[in-house]
Write a protein that holds these residues in place. Structure first.
Motif, PDB file in Angstrom:
ATOM      1  N   MET A  13      -7.800   1.699  -4.252  1.00 49.56           N
ATOM      2  CA  MET A  13      -7.424   0.838  -3.083  1.00 49.56           C
ATOM      3  C   MET A  13      -7.676   1.435  -1.930  1.00 49.56           C
ATOM      4  SD  MET A  13      -3.746  -0.717  -2.480  1.00 49.56           S
ATOM      5  CE  MET A  13      -2.917   0.511  -1.952  1.00 49.56           C
ATOM      6  N   ALA A  23      -7.761  14.633   6.590  1.00 48.81           N
ATOM      7  CA  ALA A  23      -7.134  13.602   6.255  1.00 48.81           C
ATOM      8  C   ALA A  23      -5.886  13.332   7.358  1.00 48.81           C
ATOM      9  CB  ALA A  23      -6.635  13.560   4.882  1.00 48.81           C
ATOM     10  N   ILE A  29       0.795  -1.266  -0.006  1.00 43.60           N
ATOM     11  CA  ILE A  29       0.171  -0.134  -0.026  1.00 43.60           C
ATOM     12  C   ILE A  29       0.790   1.279   0.022  1.00 43.60           C
ATOM     13  CG2 ILE A  29      -1.951  -1.186   1.227  1.00 43.60           C
ATOM     14  CD1 ILE A  29      -1.193   0.459   3.669  1.00 43.60           C
ATOM     15  N   CYS A  30       2.076   1.317  -0.508  1.00 47.49           N
ATOM     16  CA  CYS A  30       2.951   2.416  -0.460  1.00 47.49           C
ATOM     17  C   CYS A  30       3.229   2.742   0.906  1.00 47.49           C
ATOM     18  CB  CYS A  30       2.685   3.165  -1.398  1.00 47.49           C
ATOM     19  SG  CYS A  30       2.172   2.853  -3.032  1.00 47.49           S
ATOM     20  N   GLN A  31       3.031   2.052   1.944  1.00 46.48           N
ATOM     21  CA  GLN A  31       3.534   2.856   3.006  1.00 46.48           C
ATOM     22  C   GLN A  31       4.900   2.729   3.486  1.00 46.48           C
ATOM     23  OE1 GLN A  31       1.148   1.398   6.368  1.00 46.48           O
ATOM     24  NE2 GLN A  31       2.584   2.489   7.776  1.00 46.48           N
ATOM     25  N   LYS A  77      -8.588  20.463   3.683  1.00 43.11           N
ATOM     26  CA  LYS A  77      -8.963  18.768   3.279  1.00 43.11           C
ATOM     27  C   LYS A  77      -7.705  17.951   3.578  1.00 43.11           C
ATOM     28  CE  LYS A  77     -10.243  16.228  -0.482  1.00 43.11           C
ATOM     29  NZ  LYS A  77     -10.651  16.086  -1.907  1.00 43.11           N
ATOM     30  N   VAL A 101      -0.896   6.893   8.004  1.00 46.91           N
ATOM     31  CA  VAL A 101      -1.221   5.917   6.953  1.00 46.91           C
ATOM     32  C   VAL A 101      -2.412   6.246   6.137  1.00 46.91           C
ATOM     33  CG1 VAL A 101      -1.589   3.412   6.864  1.00 46.91           C
ATOM     34  CG2 VAL A 101      -0.045   4.460   8.764  1.00 46.91           C
ATOM     35  N   GLU A 144      -1.071   9.724  -5.988  1.00 45.68           N
ATOM     36  CA  GLU A 144      -1.882   9.406  -4.924  1.00 45.68           C
ATOM     37  C   GLU A 144      -3.409   9.310  -5.153  1.00 45.68           C
ATOM     38  OE1 GLU A 144       0.472  11.719  -4.646  1.00 45.68           O
ATOM     39  OE2 GLU A 144       1.997  11.258  -3.513  1.00 45.68           O
ATOM     40  N   GLY A 145      -3.915  10.226  -5.890  1.00 41.68           N
ATOM     41  CA  GLY A 145      -5.343  10.297  -5.803  1.00 41.68           C
ATOM     42  C   GLY A 145      -5.896   9.278  -6.670  1.00 41.68           C
ATOM     43  N   TYR A 150     -13.009  11.054   0.533  1.00 43.56           N
ATOM     44  CA  TYR A 150     -11.981  12.065   0.362  1.00 43.56           C
ATOM     45  C   TYR A 150     -11.612  12.121  -1.029  1.00 43.56           C
ATOM     46  CZ  TYR A 150      -7.503  14.571   1.197  1.00 43.56           C
ATOM     47  OH  TYR A 150      -6.355  15.756   0.981  1.00 43.56           O
ATOM     48  N   PRO A 151     -11.232  11.102  -1.744  1.00 47.84           N
ATOM     49  CA  PRO A 151     -10.392  11.036  -3.167  1.00 47.84           C
ATOM     50  C   PRO A 151     -11.680  11.727  -3.870  1.00 47.84           C
ATOM     51  CG  PRO A 151     -10.214   8.871  -2.075  1.00 47.84           C
ATOM     52  CD  PRO A 151     -11.302   9.496  -1.327  1.00 47.84           C
ATOM     53  N   GLN A 158      -2.196   8.873   3.647  1.00 47.08           N
ATOM     54  CA  GLN A 158      -1.783   8.624   2.210  1.00 47.08           C
ATOM     55  C   GLN A 158      -2.724   7.941   1.604  1.00 47.08           C
ATOM     56  OE1 GLN A 158       1.182   5.633   2.541  1.00 47.08           O
ATOM     57  NE2 GLN A 158       2.388   6.740   0.882  1.00 47.08           N
ATOM     58  N   ASN A 159      -3.300   7.127   2.089  1.00 44.51           N
ATOM     59  CA  ASN A 159      -4.169   5.951   1.362  1.00 44.51           C
ATOM     60  C   ASN A 159      -5.258   6.705   0.971  1.00 44.51           C
ATOM     61  OD1 ASN A 159      -6.869   4.087   1.822  1.00 44.51           O
ATOM     62  ND2 ASN A 159      -5.250   3.266   0.465  1.00 44.51           N
ATOM     63  N   MET A 160      -5.824   8.013   1.547  1.00 43.13           N
ATOM     64  CA  MET A 160      -6.820   8.980   0.929  1.00 43.13           C
ATOM     65  C   MET A 160      -6.212   9.796  -0.238  1.00 43.13           C
ATOM     66  SD  MET A 160      -8.288   9.461   4.556  1.00 43.13           S
ATOM     67  CE  MET A 160      -9.456  10.732   4.561  1.00 43.13           C
ATOM     68  N   GLY A 161      -5.077   9.637  -0.537  1.00 42.89           N
ATOM     69  CA  GLY A 161      -4.517  10.437  -1.548  1.00 42.89           C
ATOM     70  C   GLY A 161      -3.909  11.716  -1.298  1.00 42.89           C
ATOM     71  N   VAL A 162      -3.266  11.896  -0.014  1.00 45.83           N
ATOM     72  CA  VAL A 162      -2.493  12.982   0.385  1.00 45.83           C
ATOM     73  C   VAL A 162      -0.956  12.779   0.053  1.00 45.83           C
ATOM     74  CG1 VAL A 162      -1.785  14.346   2.316  1.00 45.83           C
ATOM     75  CG2 VAL A 162      -4.166  13.453   2.170  1.00 45.83           C
ATOM     76  N   ASN A 163      -0.300  13.493  -0.590  1.00 47.32           N
ATOM     77  CA  ASN A 163       1.092  13.382  -0.718  1.00 47.32           C
ATOM     78  C   ASN A 163       1.660  13.843   0.649  1.00 47.32           C
ATOM     79  OD1 ASN A 163       3.763  14.109  -1.387  1.00 47.32           O
ATOM     80  ND2 ASN A 163       3.381  14.744  -3.335  1.00 47.32           N
ATOM     81  N   ALA A 217      -5.937   6.066  -4.422  1.00 46.93           N
ATOM     82  CA  ALA A 217      -6.921   6.349  -3.556  1.00 46.93           C
ATOM     83  C   ALA A 217      -8.322   5.888  -4.197  1.00 46.93           C
ATOM     84  CB  ALA A 217      -6.879   7.760  -2.857  1.00 46.93           C
TER      85      ALA A 217
END
Lengths: 379, 335
Positions: A81, B218, A52-54, B214, B224, A74-75, A105-106, B227-232, A78
């Motif tokens: 996944m 997040a 998951i790129c963490q 926004k 964690v 990232e977007g 959010y996305p 990041q998964n929500m699309g934040v750089n 999101a």
């Protein structure tokens, strides 16, 4: 044919540049559940975090929906996944519904304000996990099980095509474990998502997974269907189980047998023997068991717990050879316990053995089983 | 209470308090100015105390409001960044770092007889803020415990203050009084051009922070999930650091280090609005910081007039108990 929704190619994972597991090649299709199992510290979470790129990959790549993830924004990731991780989600002054809504959010605009359509999706996700009753309460006040369900709803809100979950059933009681996995299975069936997760509970992993990946000793040890993976020998070896045993048919664990000369012979069958075997094991009384047909429900447990189990092949009557072996065992045992009330035609041999034991004065009634460890001073 | 109603009441209350305190602040002081006179001065009709109001009290009030807002906002951003409810520019030693570099710069320039402009002041204190910030970041990458982070910040603050004191001791006599006064924190002696520069720095930072609402929301859930929500996450963290440093640098440049506003105000605002949503928190913290500092400045100026208290003593008196309260509440929630 490349139908993998997310897969890894020669992926090396680890921390601080030191590879923990090398050359990982796993993949999940849509509409499929892939479960990682393996001992603590084997690297299941490390693999998931890398996918998951963490965590930064040390080599290789992850391909999501046909494209390398490293090249995606990232977007974009999101929207494909969603995750449910073991890290605690901080939710200060947020209700359960607020937390679920963060999954949108996305899809929201510059300031992240929810539209009517977004709100409808949030409600739908809450309904999917049956969370209406507690969605309005503060997130940190609801139970672990409720929280986990809402986190799943949050992931659903993200409208992903793959959901990654790290040990989603830890800290849940049996009822909530089952509920959560049922919801997950429903998602896979109805929305055709891919699920990639790690599980601690082998019995659940065996039942819910379409395919299983075994991680042990810093390697992906084996990968296959539950039928291929869940054999007594393999699971015992995978976890390095030295005490106790694993029963693949039931997905259950048994404690280690009490070694030594059998002091008691237990005549059992059709499930009547199991509680007696377990009681004897708990009290440290070595025992032998029989005569069991190999398709008897007692058979697996007897095999795990008894010093010796006398058996006959499935669907065959108790024969003379088995009866002779039992007679030999009974002659060295102080007591015989018979758990059966009635005997069928194939079971006639057990009735004869019981009567012989009674004639020799060795038959101990079931309700006096505790005499074996209290020395006969039952109240 | 319905969230929407609470929101309206909260913002309305803050605005009323802000206006009330502005009027009171113009009013009060060694020279009393009546409300009628204030109005006529503001409308340009003049009055006996025209100079006092126009060139002393008004810029000071605006500065207190702007800088108070900046401090509170900077505190909120730092609390978000470190996921730590008692983080703030003063506690983490960022204000003190700014103070150190600023006094070095001032003494360096003044000893050569060069006057220092507002922009140079802000730049110097920004450099100091970033220096302290990098120390704090270095420590935070090594320790995860939030109490340790705070202790390190406080220690950095002490070191910077100690060095500042050395420097001031060796400065020219004439400058010592001013520097010493400033290094304790004060809103006095602010000019209109100062106000212009601080507005030019602080207001864009406020807008930028609001536009980051926004990703901030997040990030509040944890790195964690953000990041998964699309934040750089990398770029976002850099933006947070930059914004909070600019804000606290601006404050230190004009008013010296002011303690506890950055911690106390976001906490008070959170308990008024019962939310941590940045869309609400960012404007509310700014307003709340303005109100808090206007009130504290009023007390600093008038409580023992004509002796003026340092603003930090007053903010600490009100702010420090809030910090203790926050820690106690945290403790209770964890149990």
């Amino acid at each position: 044919m490349d139908t993998w929704y997310i897969r890894t190619e020669h992926m090396d994972v680890g921390y601080d540049g030191v590879p923990l597991i090398r050359d990982i090649e796993i993949g999940v299709r849509r509409g499929e559940i892939l479960t990682l199992i393996g001992p603590n510290g084997s690297g299941k979470s490390t693999i998931l975090k890398s996918m998951i790129c963490q965590l930064k990959l040390l080599a290789g790549m992850v391909v999501l929906d046909g494209r390398p993830m490293a090249a995606m924004g990232e977007g974009e990731i999101a929207r494909k996944m969603a995750i449910v991780m073991t890290e605690r989600l901080r939710a200060e002054l947020m209700t359960g519904e607020d937390v679920v809504a963060t999954g949108r959010y996305p899809y929201t605009g510059r300031l992240g304000i929810l539209t009517k359509a977004d709100k409808a999706i949030v409600q739908e996700a809450i309904a999917l996990v049956h969370g209406e009753a507690f969605a309005q309460r503060p997130f940190h006040q609801i139970s672990d099980g409720q929280r986990q369900r809402l986190l799943l709803a949050r992931a659903v809100c993200q409208e992903p095509e793959v959901i990654v979950l790290d040990e989603p059933t830890s800290f849940l009681d049996v009822k909530h474990k089952l509920e959560l996995l049922e919801i997950l299975k429903g998602l896979v069936r109805e929305r055709n998502v891919a699920v990639l997760m790690s599980l601690h509970e082998l019995d659940l992993a065996q039942k819910i997974s379409d395919r299983v990946v075994c991680v042990a000793n810093n390697a992906v040890d084996r990968c296959g269907t539950p039928e291929e993976i869940f054999t007594n020998e393999y699971i015992e070896a995978l976890y390095g189980m030295e005490k106790g045993s694993y029963n693949a048919l039931f997905g259950s664990l048994e404690m280690a047998r009490v070694p030594g000369e059998p002091r008691v012979f237990v005549i059992g069958g059709a499930g009547s023997g199991i509680p007696v075997y377990r009681a004897l094991q708990r009290r440290g009384v070595p025992f032998a068991a029989g005569v069991l047909a190999e398709n008897d429900v007692d058979y697996g447990v007897a095999r795990a717990l008894a010093v010796e189990t006398v058996s006959v092949p499935a669907f065959t009557p108790v024969g003379e050879a088995a009866m002779d072996r039992v007679r030999a065992l009974i002659s060295t045992c102080a007591h015989v316990v018979c758990c059966l009330d009635g005997f069928g035609t194939t079971n006639e041999g057990n009735r004869i053995l019981r009567d012989e034991a009674a004639a020799r004065g060795k038959l101990l009634p079931l309700d006096r089983l505790s005499d074996l460890w209290t020395g006969g001073e039952a109240p | 209470m319905d969230r929407r109603v609470r929101l309206w009441i909260g913002f309305l209350g803050l605005l009323v308090a802000l206006l009330g305190l502005i009027v009171w602040n113009v009013n009060a002081g060694s020279v009393h100015v009546s409300s009628g006179e204030i109005l006529s001065i503001l409308l340009g009709r003049g009055g006996d105390n025209d100079v006092i109001v126009r060139s002393i009290r008004l810029p000071r009030i605006l500065a207190a409001a702007l800088l108070g807002g900046a401090l509170a906002l900077s505190g909120f951003l730092l609390q978000t960044f470190f996921a730590n409810p008692i983080a703030g520019p003063f506690i983490l030693g960022i204000s003190s770092g700014a103070k150190l570099v600023l006094s070095l710069t001032l003494i360096g320039f003044l000893s050569r007889g060069v006057a220092v402009g507002s922009i140079a002041l802000i730049l110097a204190s920004f450099v100091g803020a970033m220096l302290s910030m990098s120390f704090v970041l270095l420590i935070s990458s090594k320790v995860k415990r939030m109490s340790l982070l705070i202790i390190s910040g406080v220690m950095i603050g002490y070191i910077c203050s100690a060095v500042t004191d050395f420097v001031i001791t060796f400065a020219d006599d004439a400058n010592i009084i001013n520097l010493h006064h400033w290094s304790l924190g004060s809103f006095s002696g602010i000019t209109w051009s100062n106000v212009g520069v601080m507005a030019a720095v602080i207001l864009p930072a406020l807008v930028a922070a609001f536009l980051l609402s926004k990703p901030i929301s997040a990030y509040q859930l944890g790195e964690v999930y953000a990041q998964n929500m699309g934040v750089n996450v990398r770029a976002f963290r850099a933006a947070l650091i930059l914004l909070s440093s600019v804000l606290s640098a601006a404050v230190t440049a004009f008013a010296g280090p002011i303690s506890f506003v950055g911690v106390a105000v976001p906490h008070l605002v959170r308990s008024i609005f019962k939310t941590a949503k940045p869309l609400v928190m960012i404007p509310a913290c700014f307003l709340g910081g303005a109100v808090f500092c206007l009130l504290c400045d009023l007390i600093a100026r008038t409580a023992f007039a004509p002796t003026e208290l340092s603003i930090s003593s007053v903010t600490a008196l009100f702010g420090a108990p809030v910090v203790i309260l926050v820690m106690l509440r945290r403790q209770k929630e964890n149990l």
